[in-house]
Scaffold this active site. Structure first.
Site, mmCIF file in Angstrom:
data_model
loop_
_atom_site.group_PDB
_atom_site.id
_atom_site.type_symbol
_atom_site.label_atom_id
_atom_site.label_comp_id
_atom_site.label_asym_id
_atom_site.label_seq_id
_atom_site.Cartn_x
_atom_site.Cartn_y
_atom_site.Cartn_z
ATOM 1 N N HIS A 1 0.832 -1.202 0.000
ATOM 2 C CA HIS A 1 0.000 0.000 0.000
ATOM 3 C C HIS A 1 0.868 1.254 0.000
ATOM 4 C CE1 HIS A 1 -2.556 2.961 2.363
ATOM 5 N NE2 HIS A 1 -3.306 2.720 1.303
ATOM 6 N N HIS B 1 -1.146 10.910 -2.531
ATOM 7 C CA HIS B 1 -2.416 10.602 -1.880
ATOM 8 C C HIS B 1 -3.213 11.846 -1.536
ATOM 9 C CE1 HIS B 1 -5.082 9.750 1.564
ATOM 10 N NE2 HIS B 1 -5.311 8.610 0.930
#
Length: 278
Positions: free
Chosen positions: A6, A48
């Site tokens: 991730h 992100h």
């Protein structure tokens, strides 16, 4: 069950930096995930947050900065305990694709690391993000590759991408519980026809948060072994996922998750009376 790093091996290196992805590969993760956003000069970068504030030594919105502006920042400054005393630069999607293809060199499509690309804030760009994403995939010759997955919390984003390129697998991420009320699955998800319809989700695989999955496991469709679970960093969650036929498991600590997964498989073999060589 495949272990997906991730934002790279972000438990050890600054997230979505080349150092994080290199470590994920060295730890033999089955793939890695990134988030993508557009810069002011229409470059696709792995980032992100909507701003650079949390992870870098700068301030401001990613969408208001050029790639050159972002290159001037140290995107590991917000995670000094993971930076290793090094300066870390923003990674473009093109660079991550090149890195992935280098790691897959000489392997058939069914082997090697998989790439999961999450679209972020795509509504701001009216379909431009999805178009440029497909351009990068096409440029690399992987716009029909089975190891590429486009993922998003936005059904509209997945629908837009599907209209551009119906060949790439899509995964609709389901949010965690809101105020502890279970969210129904949309119709059109593989194996799930209950719940309200959301446009653009037909044919998608499903992604679930660990909390959601464990609190309501019957709502998690694992019959085809294609559920995507995020983000599991605890041993008990990884072992639970391995027992429940999860297809892909996103984690910040791929080396630990691999060890827990493999040990869980060994335990199941022993229960079945199969001898396991250590």
């Amino acid at each position: 069950m495949k272990i997906i790093a991730h934002r790279g091996a972000s438990g050890y290196r600054p997230e979505q930096t080349m150092a994080a992805y290199e470590l994920a590969a060295d730890q033999e993760a089955d793939g890695w995930e990134c988030d993508i956003r557009l810069t002011a000069d229409n470059e696709v970068v792995c980032f992100h947050d909507s701003t650079v504030n949390r992870v870098s030594d700068g301030q401001g919105a990613v969408a208001d900065m050029t790639l050159a502006d972002l290159r001037a920042l140290d995107v590991g400054a917000g995670q000094p305990e993971r930076a290793g005393g090094r300066r870390h630069s923003v990674v473009t999607l093109r660079e991550l694709i090149t890195f992935t293809m280098d790691r897959r060199a000489g392997l058939p499509d069914t082997d090697g690391p998989e790439l999961f690309i999450e679209t972020k804030n795509s509504e701001q760009f009216g379909g431009q993000l999805e178009a440029l994403l497909n351009r990068e995939l096409h440029r690399a010759g992987i716009d029909r590759a089975p190891f590429v997955h486009v993922i998003s919390f936005s059904p509209r984003s997945l629908d837009r991408f599907h209209r551009i390129n119906p060949a790439v697998n899509r995964i609709l991420l389901r949010r965690q519980y809101r105020m502890w009320v279970p969210l129904p699955l949309p119709r059109g998800l593989r194996g799930g026809d209950t719940g309200r319809h959301e446009a653009g989700t037909a044919g998608c695989d499903a992604g679930y948060g660990v909390l959601r999955a464990r609190l309501r496991p019957r709502a998690v469709d694992t019959r085809a072994g294609r559920a995507y679970l995020f983000t599991a960093n605890r041993e008990e969650d990884v072992r639970w996922a391995a027992r429940h036929n999860v297809g892909w498991l996103a984690t910040d600590v791929p080396d630990r998750a691999l060890a827990w997964r493999d040990d869980s498989a060994a335990v199941e073999f022993r229960r079945a009376g199969v001898r396991v060589h250590q």
